[in-house]
Enzyme design. Structure first.
Site, mmCIF file in Angstrom:
data_model
loop_
_atom_site.group_PDB
_atom_site.id
_atom_site.type_symbol
_atom_site.label_atom_id
_atom_site.label_comp_id
_atom_site.label_asym_id
_atom_site.label_seq_id
_atom_site.Cartn_x
_atom_site.Cartn_y
_atom_site.Cartn_z
ATOM 1 N N GLU A 124 5.806 -35.343 19.032
ATOM 2 C CA GLU A 124 6.179 -34.455 17.984
ATOM 3 C C GLU A 124 4.953 -33.518 17.687
ATOM 4 O O GLU A 124 3.800 -34.222 17.591
ATOM 5 C CB GLU A 124 6.619 -35.010 16.656
ATOM 6 C CG GLU A 124 6.851 -34.465 15.781
ATOM 7 C CD GLU A 124 7.454 -34.949 14.273
ATOM 8 O OE1 GLU A 124 7.244 -36.057 14.085
ATOM 9 O OE2 GLU A 124 7.831 -34.197 13.502
ATOM 10 N N GLY A 264 -0.973 -40.078 10.785
ATOM 11 C CA GLY A 264 -0.785 -41.731 10.465
ATOM 12 C C GLY A 264 -0.126 -42.724 11.111
ATOM 13 O O GLY A 264 -0.650 -43.666 11.746
ATOM 14 N N ALA A 265 1.133 -42.084 11.724
ATOM 15 C CA ALA A 265 1.930 -42.726 12.619
ATOM 16 C C ALA A 265 2.844 -41.854 12.822
ATOM 17 O O ALA A 265 3.293 -40.670 12.460
ATOM 18 C CB ALA A 265 2.449 -43.968 11.714
ATOM 19 N N MET A 266 3.841 -42.444 13.791
ATOM 20 C CA MET A 266 5.143 -41.599 14.598
ATOM 21 C C MET A 266 6.306 -42.503 14.840
ATOM 22 O O MET A 266 6.076 -43.611 15.260
ATOM 23 C CB MET A 266 4.282 -40.892 15.879
ATOM 24 C CG MET A 266 5.572 -39.894 16.565
ATOM 25 S SD MET A 266 5.807 -38.637 15.466
ATOM 26 C CE MET A 266 7.680 -38.466 16.146
ATOM 27 N N HIS A 300 7.835 -45.665 5.769
ATOM 28 C CA HIS A 300 8.076 -44.199 6.026
ATOM 29 C C HIS A 300 8.715 -44.074 7.623
ATOM 30 O O HIS A 300 9.738 -43.631 7.986
ATOM 31 C CB HIS A 300 6.818 -43.477 6.126
ATOM 32 C CG HIS A 300 7.160 -41.920 6.301
ATOM 33 N ND1 HIS A 300 7.271 -41.170 5.203
ATOM 34 C CD2 HIS A 300 7.080 -41.256 7.543
ATOM 35 C CE1 HIS A 300 7.265 -39.842 5.735
ATOM 36 N NE2 HIS A 300 7.171 -39.912 7.107
ATOM 37 N N GLU A 301 7.851 -44.797 8.583
ATOM 38 C CA GLU A 301 8.109 -44.524 9.891
ATOM 39 C C GLU A 301 9.630 -45.221 10.090
ATOM 40 O O GLU A 301 10.556 -44.907 10.921
ATOM 41 C CB GLU A 301 7.143 -45.142 10.768
ATOM 42 C CG GLU A 301 5.876 -44.430 10.487
ATOM 43 C CD GLU A 301 5.617 -42.930 10.758
ATOM 44 O OE1 GLU A 301 6.571 -42.183 11.071
ATOM 45 O OE2 GLU A 301 4.866 -42.326 9.981
ATOM 46 N N GLU A 323 11.147 -34.923 6.404
ATOM 47 C CA GLU A 323 9.877 -35.300 6.127
ATOM 48 C C GLU A 323 10.021 -35.448 4.529
ATOM 49 O O GLU A 323 9.736 -36.613 3.924
ATOM 50 C CB GLU A 323 8.686 -34.575 6.570
ATOM 51 C CG GLU A 323 8.374 -34.472 8.165
ATOM 52 C CD GLU A 323 8.348 -36.207 8.524
ATOM 53 O OE1 GLU A 323 8.080 -37.057 7.830
ATOM 54 O OE2 GLU A 323 8.360 -36.260 9.558
HETATM 55 N N1 TRP Z 1 6.549 -37.611 12.069
HETATM 56 C C1 TRP Z 1 5.313 -38.217 11.860
HETATM 57 C C2 TRP Z 1 5.402 -38.750 10.492
HETATM 58 O O1 TRP Z 1 6.007 -37.929 9.532
HETATM 59 C C3 TRP Z 1 4.140 -37.271 11.706
HETATM 60 C C4 TRP Z 1 3.476 -37.019 12.919
HETATM 61 C C5 TRP Z 1 2.725 -38.097 13.577
HETATM 62 C C6 TRP Z 1 2.914 -35.938 13.637
HETATM 63 N N2 TRP Z 1 1.846 -37.600 14.649
HETATM 64 C C7 TRP Z 1 2.044 -36.245 14.580
HETATM 65 C C8 TRP Z 1 3.235 -34.592 13.381
HETATM 66 C C9 TRP Z 1 1.316 -35.329 15.668
HETATM 67 C C10 TRP Z 1 2.621 -33.692 14.219
HETATM 68 C C11 TRP Z 1 1.721 -34.022 15.321
HETATM 69 O O2 TRP Z 1 4.982 -39.910 10.240
HETATM 70 ZN ZN ZN Z 2 7.489 -38.464 8.506
#
Ligand code: TRP
Ligand code: ZN
Length: 877
Positions: A124, A264-266, A300-301, A323
């Site tokens: 992402e 933070g995380a994905m 959240h994730e 989001e």
């Molecule tokens: N979708 C992720 C979240 O809201 C956000 C995110 C994680 C992201 N890594 C990223 C967005 C790198 C852009 C680039 O938790």
């Molecule tokens: Zn998110």
């Protein structure tokens, strides 16, 4: 290369070709990973037969390309800097490509990269195009089968989305695992991880009785730091079933902790990848705040599995669809499992400082932007936090039951699809029968609406007339603004009784805590049968993301602080009272007049400590003064020194006047029971540590002794960190130096604790802070390639040490610009974020403006990534 061009929302066209299934195979190698992709492609029935197939691709070396098994010749396709075009493809076909990529050269941390010898991905928003040629847009959803091939000894663990379906040995000490993800997904949710990892495993039974395996994968030394994340995950899974009726859908849910991560995380399907800082905790290494942050991010994730993955975004302009909604969901979850008023106070306090500043600056944009150059720049407080406030307003407008029906409708109607913000709001309108058309402006208009309110009590007629006037200031590209639909939750607090009076508006009863709807530019609300003169309590719970002004007297604010039935507004009244005192002191400082402390603030604080209510965490918030950043946000022009001096003066005056009360507060809340990250304990620790902060503000002898003992007792990181901070920020190096040395030596092996060690030092108010930043950048634990380190050292300095970052000689600005220029080459996403404080130059005095602009111009002289180009152009426009 020419200047990067914007992408516009109004140019959106559905994809000409869809991918229905993808087979990927990775032969992992640090310098030369081979990626084979086999895409099953269909032309959209309404598209012309001549339409070319355009695939995105960046930094890929094409090795092979074939259509339905036939290698393509030079005339059949074209390669560019940004992708691959296949001329005149058939209506339905298979495209095979093979590319080579170099994960070890990837310092941008987008696409496939190496972190501590471990392969991982971040796709992402547009990282997948650095892995293979693909229509890298969220409205193309396909099923994925992924085979990972790697050295068995160094890469024993090979993970991807979905379920493992096959594994085996290969010649040359290699092995493979094939994964299959049955849920069609956009490419941004693809993930792989390969490395020498260990797992912690648990199980969860969904409410319909399905068994799910939960795994958290970490490097061996972090095995003891996963309990809290696992417990949080299970709580989140249960909460989503209860609150939204949403169950998990695969047999396996994995979380992986990596050290090098931009955010933070994905939420990758079935394989969430986390910044180690957002998942690992231990009482000795993580503070209460970190425990709560982990809980919130894990939730959240996980929540994205429905709000984001099962139903995704049509295009990146709709980013807040997933989001904003998911932040709202995680905020409600955290409120439910912790102290709800404190969660709201923390969120709003952060929002009014950071999002208001964004909305007032040169990068202001609507919750749904209409153009961007680099989507990576739009993962902002506006998209996330203001988006969540907008969803919260919706839920309050239609009421929880209708909101839940709307949410059910949304998930059911759009499951497996890529949709828009209108689709979401339409579900809410349909479920509630309400007209939300004016409300939609919240998504289109940038800027923080300002409400000017005033009221009059008419004793003879027992009426209270409340007039509200709204105005949204112009923002870049949006000179004119239309009135918004603003829900204002409120009460009228009887000035004699201190109780909420019944609200009667236009002959209708609103109860004692009601919502009025401001839709026009100006409206007067006449409350009748108001038996005594009231003090209005407005915007309770921060019912709309606006700046509300009301000409309260200090007596009225002290009254609300003591009596308001809404915990949030009690806190807010205290903040407003402190702000009035700070305003006077800022003026005094500027005019060189002697500073005098307002006794009403002292008395209000004394009363709070004597009978402040039983939520200790709320009390701790009430005893905390507005931050320098928040005060700055409220000033027409920021006076860095005056704000610092005024806030320090208030802190020291309160400490001196209430020294014994703070001491008792400390003693009454100091415990040595075993650490648990539970609301009650957290409240006690915050209260005690706030008290210790006041005692240390005047370097009280007993306070110093308590801080020393708290540091040495080494009971938990919350207490150690606060003690270390207070000792380090004191004027005495005999307190600061030994504590820093002990801590630094003890934790040299733990990168997450070293991040805290950096942050504590660079927030020192002493004038050597900037030199320390420079010195610490040469420390062996520091690396510009690691985003957590950059944030801990440089980001913390620039955002949280205002007096030193904004040094009159401009050295703070110079340092930041130097780092930004280096990061522009290494990690454009981080560079574009880090530069933010410089973009706010309009807010400062002329000398500082010139210095800040000078640094922005110096940055502009470099060959910029699109990320930094977009931010710098806006900042200098
Ligand atoms: N979708 C992720 C979240 O809201 C956000 C995110 C994680 C992201 N890594 C990223 C967005 C790198 C852009 C680039 O938790
Ligand atoms: Zn998110």
């Amino acid at each position: 290369m020419s200047d990067p061009k914007p992408t516009y929302l109004h140019d959106y066209r559905p994809p000409a070709y869809r991918v229905t299934h993808v087979e990927l195979s990775f032969e992992l190698d640090p310098a030369a990973t081979r990626v084979k992709a086999s895409l099953q492609i269909e032309r959209h029935p309404e598209c012309m037969a001549q339409e070319a197939l355009v695939l995105d691709g960046e930094q890929l070396t094409l090795k092979h390309i074939a259509l339905d098994g036939q290698p393509l010749g030079g005339g059949d396709y074209a390669l560019t800097e940004t992708g691959l075009t296949v001329h005149r493809p058939p209506a339905s076909f298979r495209l095979d490509t093979e590319v080579e990529i170099a994960p070890k050269e990837n310092t941008a941390l987008e696409g496939l990269y190496l972190s501590n010898g471990m392969y991982c991905t971040q796709c992402e928003a547009e990282g997948f195009r650095r892995i293979t040629f693909y229509p890298d847009r969220p409205d193309v959803m396909a099923t994925f089968s992924t085979t990972l091939i790697g050295d068995r000894a160094s890469l024993p663990v090979l993970l991807s989305n979905g379920n493992p379906v096959e594994r085996g040995e290969l010649p040359g000490g290699r092995h493979f695992v094939t994964w299959h993800d049955p849920f069609p997904k956009p490419s941004y949710l693809f993930a792989l991880v390969a490395g020498d990892l260990q797992k912690v495993e648990d199980r969860f039974t969904t409410r319909s009785g399905r068994e799910v395996t939960l795994q958290i994968w970490v490097e061996e030394e972090n095995l003891g730091k996963t309990d809290h994340a696992m417990a949080s995950l299970k709580r989140a899974m249960t909460w989503d079933e209860e609150a939204y009726g949403r169950e998990y859908d695969l047999d396996l849910f994995m979380i992986v902790a990596v050290n090098d991560f931009n955010m933070g995380a994905m939420e990758n399907k079935g394989l969430n990848i986390f910044n180690s800082a957002a998942v690992l905790t231990h009482p000795h290494t993580a503070t209460d705040a970190a425990f709560q942050r982990v809980e919130g991010i894990v939730a959240h994730e996980y929540f994205h599995n429905w709000s984001g993955n099962r139903v995704t975004c049509r295009d990146w302009f709709q980013l807040s669809l997933k989001e904003g909604f998911t932040v709202f969901r995680d905020q409600c979850f955290s409120a439910d499992v912790n102290s709800a008023p404190v969660k709201r106070i923390e969120d709003v306090s952060f929002f009014r400082t950071a999002q208001f500043a964004e909305d007032a600056g040169p990068t202001a944009h609507p919750v749904r932007p209409d153009h961007y150059i680099e989507i990576g720049n739009f993962y902002t407080l506006t998209i996330y936090e203001k988006g969540a406030e907008v969803v919260r307003m919706l839920s309050n407008l239609v009421g929880w039951e209708a909101f839940r029906r709307g949410s059910d409708l949304y998930f059911e109607r759009f499951d497996g699809q890529a949709v828009t913000i209108e689709d979401f709001v339409d579900c809410m309108a349909e479920a509630s029968g309400q007209d939300l058309s004016q409300f939609m402006r919240w998504y289109a208009q940038a800027g923080t609406p300002e409400i000017d309110a005033h009221g009059e009590y008419d004793y003879a007629n027992a009426e209270y007339r409340l007039t509200l006037r709204q105005r949204t200031p112009a923002t870049p590209g949006q000179p004119e603004k239309a009135p918004l639909h603003i829900p204002v939750r409120m009460g009228l607090v009887g000035s004699k009784t201190g109780r909420d009076l019944p609200l009667t508006l236009d002959g209708e009863s609103l109860g004692s805590d009601g919502v009025i709807h401001l839709r026009e530019e100006e409206q007067t609300f006449v409350f009748t049968e108001v038996a005594e003169s009231p003090v209005p309590s407005l915007l309770r719970g921060f019912s709309a993301p606006v700046q509300l002004r009301f000409p309260y007297s200090r007596e009225e604010l002290a009254f609300l602080l003591a009596n308001d039935s809404d915990g949030f507004n009690r806190w807010d009244a205290g903040q407003r009272l402190a702000m009035l005192a700070l305003d006077d002191l800022i003026a005094a400082h500027r005019n060189g007049v002697e500073k005098v402390m307002d006794p009403r603030v002292v008395e209000a604080f004394r009363a709070l400590m004597a009978h402040g209510g039983d939520d200790k965490a709320v009390l701790a918030e009430m005893l905390t003064l507005p931050s320098e950043a928040y005060v700055a946000e409220q000033q027409p022009r920021v006076d860095v020194e005056a704000i610092h001096a005024a806030r320090r003066f208030v802190e020291q005056s309160l400490a001196a006047a209430l020294r014994d009360d703070f001491l008792h507060l400390y003693q009454d809340n100091h415990r040595d029971t075993p650490y648990a990250p539970e609301p009650e304990q957290i409240g006690e620790r915050s209260l005690k540590n706030v008290a210790l902060g006041y005692l240390m503000a005047i370097e009280d002898e007993e306070g110093i002794e308590l801080a020393r003992r708290q540091f040495e007792a080494d009971h938990n990181m919350t207490d150690v960190r606060q003690a270390l901070t207070l000792l380090t920020h004191s004027s005495r190096s005999d307190l600061a130096d030994p504590a820093l040395r002990t801590f630094g030596e003890k934790w040299a092996h733990d990168p997450l604790v070293m991040d805290q060690w950096f942050a504590v030092q660079v927030t020192r108010p002493q004038p050597d802070a900037l030199e320390r930043v420079k010195y610490l950048m040469t420390h062996p634990a520091f690396s510009l390639k690691n985003p957590n380190k950059v944030r801990a050292l440089v980001g913390t300095f620039a955002n949280q040490n205002r007096i030193n970052f904004h040094r009159a000689d401009g050295e703070g600005y110079r340092l930041l610009a130097d780092v930004v220029i280096e990061l522009n080459r290494l990690n454009p996403e981080i560079a574009a974020r880090l530069v933010t404080p410089l973009t706010r130059w309009q807010r400062f005095d002329e000398a500082r403006q010139a210095l800040m602009k000078g640094e922005l111009e110096r940055i502009r002289g470099e060959k910029l990534s699109p990320n930094l180009y977009e931010v710098i152009e806006k900042a200098l426009a």
